[in-house]
Design an enzyme around this catalytic site. Sequence first.
Site, PDB file in Angstrom:
ATOM      1  N   SER A 551      11.915  -8.660  -1.255  1.00 21.93           N
ATOM      2  CA  SER A 551      11.691  -7.381  -1.915  1.00 21.93           C
ATOM      3  C   SER A 551      12.524  -7.328  -3.200  1.00 21.93           C
ATOM      4  CB  SER A 551      12.014  -6.230  -0.962  1.00 21.93           C
ATOM      5  OG  SER A 551      11.484  -5.025  -1.438  1.00 21.93           O
ATOM      6  N   ASP A 637       0.698  -4.894   1.248  1.00 25.87           N
ATOM      7  CA  ASP A 637       2.008  -4.333   0.934  1.00 25.87           C
ATOM      8  C   ASP A 637       1.855  -3.224  -0.107  1.00 25.87           C
ATOM      9  OD1 ASP A 637       4.650  -3.811   0.368  1.00 25.87           O
ATOM     10  OD2 ASP A 637       5.217  -5.901   0.068  1.00 25.87           O
ATOM     11  N   HIS A 671       4.614  -4.753   4.017  1.00 25.43           N
ATOM     12  CA  HIS A 671       5.863  -5.150   3.380  1.00 25.43           C
ATOM     13  C   HIS A 671       6.773  -5.948   4.316  1.00 25.43           C
ATOM     14  CE1 HIS A 671       8.757  -4.934   0.142  1.00 25.43           C
ATOM     15  NE2 HIS A 671       9.680  -4.418   0.942  1.00 25.43           N
TER      16      HIS A 671
END
Length: 698
Positions: A551, A637, A671
């Site tokens: 991320s 995501d 995600h």
Amino acid sequence: MTTETPVPVAKRVPSERVHHGDTVVDEYAWLATKDDPETVAYLTAENDHTEARTAHLADLRATLFEETRRRIQETDLSVPARKGGYWYYTRTVEGQQYAVQCRRAVRDGETDPPVSVDGTPLEGEEVLLDGNQLAEGHDFLSLGAYDVSPDGRWLAYSTDVEGNERYTLRVKDLTTGEVLADEIPDTFYGTAWSADASVLFYVTVDDAWRPNRVWRHTIGTPASADVVVYEEPDERFWVGVELTRSERFVLIDVHSKITSEVRVIPAANPTGEPAVVAPRRQGVEYSVEHHGHRFLILHNDGAEDFALAYTSADAPGDWVPMIEHSPGTRLESVDAFADHLVVSLRSNGLTGLRVLPAGSTEWYDIDFPEPIYSVGLDANPEYRTGQLRFRYASLISPESVYDFDLVTREMVLRRRKPVLPGPDGREFDPADYEQHREWALADDGTRVPISLVCRAGTPRDGSAGCVIYGYGSYEASMDPWFSVARLSLLDRGVVFAVAHIRGGGELGRRWYEEGKLLAKKNTFTDFVACARHLVKANWTAADRLVARGGSAGGLLMGAVANLAPDAFAGIVAQVPFVDALNTILDPSLPLTVTEWEEWGNPLADPEVYGYMKSYTPYENVTAVDYPAILAVTSFNDTRVLYHEPAKWIARLRAVAPQGDYLLKTEMGAGHSGPSGRYDSWKEEAFVNAWILDRLGLS
């Protein structure tokens, strides 16, 4: 590595954008069109390529998966937590992907939580929700809300079966097992019940995926009759809703990255107007917890690392100090119980718990034995209790659950997560491993902590392989954690290090401030300094060091690949935020406007634009010798869109074609990657096999 498969080549379709007089060509912007068959075809080709290039690791992946599976007690049961007349807990069953949510009635005279040694159901168990049943017919399942009403009758729960974090909210009658017709699509995290359980509050998002509305739903009525209780118009702010532990107030939290405002509704009067506890002031953050006649206020008004105060719950006004600001001791949250307050904090790079008896000004900190550890509160749903439950772990100690007597200060170990013998039959012993704290020196002279774990006796001559992990954004701290899958690396002689770089919160609010906005590059140079330190200290060598992050930590991976490609033998970037400038320039994308206080607003400020352009990975790919790169992403995501790593890998191939770059896209996940536990173990085995291959240990 096998090379029979052709390397996918993304077509170039130049598109121009102009900002502050700067014209930039983006050849791969077309990959952002999710429903374009060419996009799907390209991602599929990349997956096929990655599978072919890693086919020689299939046996190793299977071995790593088996080592993880064997060490985990697959049929297991959490420590039950008491709420009202029930013990609530979760179970897992061998062979099943998802947890089962359960409860069992409290028996006469029962004070300690019931125990199941082998993880089998407790006698008298009620199954409230079975994730395996909810997942039938789906490749993905995420549970958002899971909220039992105060009277124990209703269960509000929400599910996402796509991975895009759009949840469908439902209500189940726990007395009959019936799921009501009340069904609300496209909800966000967060729910709260009224005192009489007749009303449920929930949250929805706007088109940019910003949680902006709190709704009131009356049980037994259609969603079309629901009422908006609060709507936040400022695009920098998001909203959340929760019920206080005392069950007296519904809190509506309105927050940007640097400013907050809290509204309250008496839980006994759910149709009442939300009342503001303290009006928002730019740069002032505060949170609210209810305790008796007062609201507790944890705030940073003139207190960089936060202070604790209180105000009247009947007529909120001035804040009366309780725990003064102490620079270097970051107060992170406060939890109220009838006779005690508990503050979660961090100091000297470690987490801690501080107890303040009600009516007293004398507090004490709970002591812990190891030099490196992490501690945090577990489930504590009861307001009137004399016990505190918390979780404890370190890099060598499996996660443990303790009950702490708030009066006698006696600590009782309720459960240490078992680590079973691996396929070789060897019992796990923490004494077989060792953990260390090192300090690297950053370019500007700042000392940056590093936490390390390795197998006892690992040589310090530079010959060991090493994985260095980092994040460094949003004040999120990468506190030491135990990992069963990591044992497979440690047992093969690999050192695992966590770089506690600026942008995180490990050393307080200033540590975060020095790694954001126009100081963001400190995050990247800190990480490189940590990597160089590990080599200088003979933990490893540059050609045996793999970096890993996800991320915002994936942005870190892309940035250090450009900044110091010679420092690493490989880089794993998971759901990486590598096209940050283009994303932050587009306010129509999810989360962009709320992110401007973290990264800056390049649309409005040419200095921010120039600064971001100088570090964002996609913008700064050059014709250098990059280390091998594995990028892992998810098609659904919502937080970091799949096209960011797809564009990045395409540009790397075009600009530095001599490199070894792989892209793996989970086509049915979000995600956090695959949702089932066996699937997530397989994903970790895939990544670890690639790492071992880069280290020459496959």
